[in-house]
Design an enzyme around this catalytic site. Structure first.
Site, PDB file in Angstrom:
ATOM      1  N   GLY A 251      -6.136 -20.973  34.626  1.00 36.93           N
ATOM      2  CA  GLY A 251      -6.387 -19.221  35.159  1.00 36.93           C
ATOM      3  C   GLY A 251      -5.257 -18.865  35.289  1.00 36.93           C
ATOM      4  N   GLY A 256      -6.576 -20.867  42.730  1.00 34.62           N
ATOM      5  CA  GLY A 256      -6.662 -21.826  42.877  1.00 34.62           C
ATOM      6  C   GLY A 256      -6.778 -23.509  42.671  1.00 34.62           C
ATOM      7  N   LYS A 257      -5.886 -23.570  41.272  1.00 34.21           N
ATOM      8  CA  LYS A 257      -6.278 -24.666  40.099  1.00 34.21           C
ATOM      9  C   LYS A 257      -5.714 -25.820  41.192  1.00 34.21           C
ATOM     10  CE  LYS A 257      -3.624 -22.273  37.500  1.00 34.21           C
ATOM     11  NZ  LYS A 257      -3.666 -21.254  38.339  1.00 34.21           N
ATOM     12  N   THR A 258      -4.967 -25.811  42.081  1.00 35.63           N
ATOM     13  CA  THR A 258      -3.861 -27.376  42.738  1.00 35.63           C
ATOM     14  C   THR A 258      -5.121 -27.219  43.868  1.00 35.63           C
ATOM     15  OG1 THR A 258      -1.707 -26.287  42.182  1.00 35.63           O
ATOM     16  CG2 THR A 258      -2.952 -28.388  43.639  1.00 35.63           C
ATOM     17  N   HIS A 472       2.134  16.665  45.075  1.00 32.28           N
ATOM     18  CA  HIS A 472       1.364  15.748  44.331  1.00 32.28           C
ATOM     19  C   HIS A 472       0.867  14.022  44.158  1.00 32.28           C
ATOM     20  CE1 HIS A 472       3.635  12.352  41.213  1.00 32.28           C
ATOM     21  NE2 HIS A 472       2.944  11.986  42.135  1.00 32.28           N
ATOM     22  N   GLU A 473       0.335  13.773  46.379  1.00 30.99           N
ATOM     23  CA  GLU A 473      -0.729  12.774  45.871  1.00 30.99           C
ATOM     24  C   GLU A 473      -1.821  13.943  45.989  1.00 30.99           C
ATOM     25  OE1 GLU A 473       0.015  10.035  46.560  1.00 30.99           O
ATOM     26  OE2 GLU A 473       1.869  10.170  45.825  1.00 30.99           O
ATOM     27  N   ASP A 550       3.443   6.061  37.148  1.00 34.86           N
ATOM     28  CA  ASP A 550       1.699   7.360  36.437  1.00 34.86           C
ATOM     29  C   ASP A 550       2.254   7.383  35.474  1.00 34.86           C
ATOM     30  OD1 ASP A 550       1.234   7.677  39.652  1.00 34.86           O
ATOM     31  OD2 ASP A 550       2.494   9.300  39.805  1.00 34.86           O
TER      32      ASP A 550
END
Length: 721
Positions: A251, A256-258, A472-473, A550
């Site tokens: 993954g 959260g593998k460990t 712009h925003e 963008d």
């Protein structure tokens, strides 16, 4: 017999380590003795001056010689002591500097007024001792003697000169190697160079169970069978079933593998061996293979147990015949394969490994009988993120207004480590604000801190720059609001942040969205990315470098549509590229000819141009509304999506109460679906022609009045833009 030979071979590294330690000590002792002898000889020669034998005879004849010492260790050397006041010049020194001898201090005073020095004047004799003694007797007042030096026992002399330094060097070197091994040094201690540096957690000492792991229900379900086998192995052995020897946890980083591997050991109450793949690779050839043997040997002593190898791709990379390969890594991999074939699965040794690069692993490592199962630890969905937030806020004092579902919706695509960091940042912000509880505002501010960084309070923008950033925003927000298949606008700000953004537009989904995207949704996403540059050109007739990110995002989406999703008219359902690294950067490599790649660039540009023209058209049609929103944004610097909708609809944006409402959330409250206006009946409706002539007026449908028509017109839903 073969087993005994193998045992002897396995014990060889210990004897090799002791032999190496002795060799190192001998070499260092010899170097130390040579250095000591050399320094003593150098110091002696630096204060000794040799004169000719004839000069010695002149000193003796001229009453300038006080005594002569016959060196017993060097029979040909005569050490001379001049008489008091003797003036001496060093042979070969053309500076004219002289030295005057003082019998009381046994030192020479230089003529230039410097500090007194100690000199030893000696000569090499040319005659026998008897002739020299006769000559000294003729000269008169010259004392001659030979000092007695007691000879040391040869055994004691060897002990002091060689054995004691050897023991000291060996002890110091051994202590230094042990100190390096404790600090995790690369040498690891020559005596224990092949030992496995595994951290062992006995029984419940991991402190982690499945209760501490959220958002990975499928993975926990796959690992539950392993836990049951460790608890009740007879259930499987009675029927003849064999548990898989190994499970590979795959993954993205931070999922959260460990943590999941520790939870398996915590649930099963068995010893847990944890070691990283990099711990097997050392500078000495054969050390990695020795550590693999030692690791499985120690695990066999406390079976049933779980052995966890993190980042197994360090030693498990695919082998090839290319020059310059790492022989040590390949030997370690071969030993790991042999050990996995050798141990008995009924003993309860379970091997878990984690990696985020499964595509580079050797196929021999993944075949059945070794790592039989591949468990995907993917990014959590909405329910998983909500459960993960609940786990991480278990010990956090939350205010009553906290809605973790909204936070889970906003954090689409994040992993467990990101959510843990978000909760911690929210708690830190609450402390900075002087509060005892974490509020919803703290959580959302922490989310924005992760994606955009902290605010630049010292930045000063000119009026033109603020107006440019605002258009712009708002351009992004207007294109997103006026299109279908887009995420609703949550927030618009023109406050500069530390991650290089002078402002940003936050789009937040109101429902959990899978990774599945339609072509219309992807095109709408590209158009939203183009909205900022389109606003710059439509309103201010200019272009800035603020649209760089963008453009990169839009180009990436368009290139994926052509190369991998089969969404172009020219190439159709033809795969032009493939994923090379699924769980890290998600990059891909081209699988087509150069001419095809050039045509693909043309197709990508065509998609970008069409989406850009669409964004320009939307902004030109809604230029007046955009001017109103920009004016309000310049005044407030930060507004919500609901405030933008209120401005467009001609309402007062100050009346918006919820600070975290989006554009779509407002639409869902203000516009009632048409289905609620439908009145369902079960009776048959007949037309006036079919109705009986003598039917009562009450049975007929009442005639609609102008007032009713007006009411119906008001209740009709507004057409979507």
């Amino acid at each position: 017999m073969d087993q005994n030979r193998n045992d002897k071979r396995r014990n060889t590294p210990g004897w090799r380590g002791i032999a190496s330690l002795v060799c190192w000590a001998l070499v260092l002792t010899a170097l130390f003795s040579y250095f000591t002898t050399y320094m003593t000889s150098t110091a002696s020669h630096s204060s000794s001056v040799e004169i000719s034998y004839s000069a010695f005879k002149e000193m003796a004849a001229g009453d300038e010689l006080a005594s002569v010492e016959f060196r017993s260790s060097e029979s040909s050397i005569l050490l001379l002591e001049p008489a008091d006041g003797y003036v001496f010049s060093i042979p070969g020194d053309d500076s004219g500097k002289t030295y005057t001898y003082h019998e009381q201090s046994k030192k020479y005073s230089p003529s230039d007024g410097g500090a007194d020095v100690t000199l030893e004047i000696f000569t090499k004799k040319l005659e026998t001792n008897d002739a020299i003694i006769a000559y000294l007797d003729e000269c008169g007042n010259v004392e001659y003697f030979e000092k007695y030096r007691a000879e040391m026992n040869p055994l004691l002399e060897m002990l002091i000169g060689y054995v004691v330094p050897f023991v000291i060097v060996m002890v110091v070197f051994s202590l230094f190697m042990q100190w390096m091994a404790k600090r995790g040094g690369g040498l690891g201690g020559l005596g224990g160079v092949g030992k496995a540096n595994a951290k062992v957690y006995m029984e419940k000492s991991t402190g982690v169970t499945f209760r501490d792991v959220a958002g990975q229900d499928e993975a926990k379900e796959s690992l539950t069978e392993i836990i049951d086998f460790l608890h009740q192995p007879h259930k499987y052995t009675e029927i003849g079933a064999k548990l898989p020897k190994g499970a590979l946890l795959v993954g993205p980083p931070g999922t959260g593998k460990t943590l999941l591997a520790k939870a398996v050991a915590g649930e099963a109450n068995v010893p847990f061996f944890s070691i990283s793949g990099s711990d097997f690779v050392e500078m000495f050839v054969g050390v990695g293979a020795s550590r693999v043997r030692d690791l499985f040997k120690e695990a066999g002593k406390v079976a049933p147990c779980i052995v966890f190898i993190d980042e197994i791709d360090t030693i498990g990379k695919s082998r090839d015949n290319r020059l310059g390969g790492n022989d040590e890594r390949e030997q370690t991999l071969n030993q790991l394969l042999a050990e996995m074939d050798g141990f008995d699965p009924t003993r309860g040794i379970i091997l878990l490994a984690a990696t985020n690069r499964p595509e580079v692993l050797d196929q021999a490592l993944l075949r059945p009988g070794r790592f039989d199962r591949r468990i995907i630890i993917d990014r959590p969905n909405l329910a998983g993120r909500l459960a993960t937030l609940e786990v991480h806020t278990r010990n956090i004092r939350l205010a009553e207004d906290v809605n973790l579902k909204k936070v889970a919706l906003a954090t689409a695509g994040t992993v467990g480590a990101d959510l843990a960091n978000l909760v911690n940042e929210a708690a830190l912000r609450a402390v900075r604000k002087g509060r005892k509880l974490v509020t919803q505002e703290d959580l959302m501010a922490a989310f924005e801190l992760v994606i955009a960084g902290t605010e630049k309070k010292g930045s000063v923008l000119t009026e033109f720059e603020k107006r440019l950033v605002a258009y712009h925003e708002v351009g992004h927000a207007m294109v997103a609001y006026k299109q279908k298949n887009t995420e609703p606008v949550q927030k618009i700000t023109i406050v500069p942040h530390t991650q290089g953004a002078l402002g940003y537009t936050l789009l937040m989904p109101e429902e959990d969205k899978t990774e599945l995207r339609t072509k219309d949704e992807l095109l709408a996403k590209i158009a939203v990315s183009m909205g900022g540059r389109a606003a710059e050109e439509v309103v201010l007739h200019t272009m800035t470098n603020g649209a760089a990110q963008d453009i990169q995002d839009a180009t990436s989406v368009a290139r994926n549509m052509v190369a991998m999703f089969g969404m172009s008219d020219e190439f159709g359902m033809m795969a032009l590229a493939s994923r090379r690294n699924q769980y890290l950067d998600g990059g891909y490599g081209m699988d087509c000819a150069n001419d095809t790649a050039a045509k693909m660039d043309i197709a990508v540009k065509q998609i970008l141009d069409e989406c850009y023209q669409k964004a320009v058209a939307i902004l030109k049609d809604n230029l007046e509304d955009m001017d109103k929103v920009v004016s309000y944004l310049l005044e407030k610097e930060t507004i919500t999506g609901a405030e933008m909708v209120a401005i467009i609809e001609g309402r007062n944006p100050e009346d918006v109460e919820d600070a975290f409402t989006s554009t779509r959330a407002y639409e869902q409250r203000s516009i009632e679906p048409q289905a609620r206006k439908v009145h369902m009946i079960s009776e048959k409706i007949v037309s006036p022609e079919e109705a009986p002539a003598d039917a009562a007026p009450s049975d007929a449908a009442p005639e609609a009045t102008p007032a009713d028509e007006s009411a119906d017109a008001q209740d009709a839903p507004a057409e979507e833009n």
